[in-house]
Design an enzyme around this catalytic site. Structure first.
Site, PDB file in Angstrom:
ATOM      1  N   GLU A  43     -12.277   2.546   4.711  1.00 53.27           N
ATOM      2  CA  GLU A  43     -11.300   2.846   5.753  1.00 53.27           C
ATOM      3  C   GLU A  43     -11.408   4.329   6.086  1.00 53.27           C
ATOM      4  O   GLU A  43     -10.635   5.155   5.616  1.00 53.27           O
ATOM      5  CB  GLU A  43      -9.888   2.488   5.282  1.00 53.27           C
ATOM      6  N   GLU A  85       0.841  -1.199   0.000  1.00 51.42           N
ATOM      7  CA  GLU A  85       0.000   0.000   0.000  1.00 51.42           C
ATOM      8  C   GLU A  85       0.875   1.247   0.000  1.00 51.42           C
ATOM      9  O   GLU A  85       1.764   1.394   0.828  1.00 51.42           O
ATOM     10  CB  GLU A  85      -0.893   0.021   1.242  1.00 51.42           C
TER      11      GLU A  85
END
Length: 161
Positions: A132, A34
């Protein structure tokens, strides 16, 4: 290593992930890399560009490594998802979303999530969307806001995963 240049950091990440991916051989495990934004939440972080994350995944050349595209981070960095990802959408295994500013639920900030989700669908992303974010309202209300955005994309393109 403090003070290491980007090329050295890139090489180190490729080396470590290559070894890690090799350990995954024979399993169904997928490691996700990520990239984060270095403008707001992770100042000074090394991997702050989607393109470089995709380049690392491509260099490692393993089915056990893919990109976790945190679209919030990419958009905070000012990236254009279509041009950054392009034909490498197959290297993206998961997408996370949050709005900016504040990292709240889509629909509460300045990002056009309907357009961004549509871009990813047009590129060929068919996976799930991870939420998220820090809800500004109760969880159910915030998820209903996201569901409304997804429904508008779905109504113009087919089913959202």
């Amino acid at each position: 290593m403090p003070g290491a240049d980007r090329a050295h950091q890139h090489s180190a990440v490729v080396s470590v992930l290559s070894r890690a991916a090799k350990l995954m051989e024979g399993s169904e495990v997928t490691l996700l890399l990520e990239n984060l934004n270095s403008r707001v939440n992770h100042i000074g972080t090394y991997l702050d560009a989607t393109r470089e994350g995709l380049d690392i995944v491509r260099e490692v050349r393993s089915v056990h490594l893919r990109l976790l595209l945190d679209a919030y981070h990419a958009l905070v960095m000012g990236e254009d998802l279509a041009s950054e990802i392009g034909e490498d959408i197959d290297l993206v295994a998961h997408v996370q979303v949050a709005d900016a500013p504040g990292r709240h639920e889509p629909g509460t900030g300045v990002l056009d999530w309907e357009a961004q989700l549509r871009i990813l669908r047009n590129l060929g992303y068919t996976g799930y969307w991870g939420m998220e974010y820090l809800p500004q309202s109760d969880t159910i209300t915030s998820l209903m806001m996201v569901e409304q955005i997804a429904a508008r994309v779905e109504n113009t393109q087919g089913h959202m995963g």
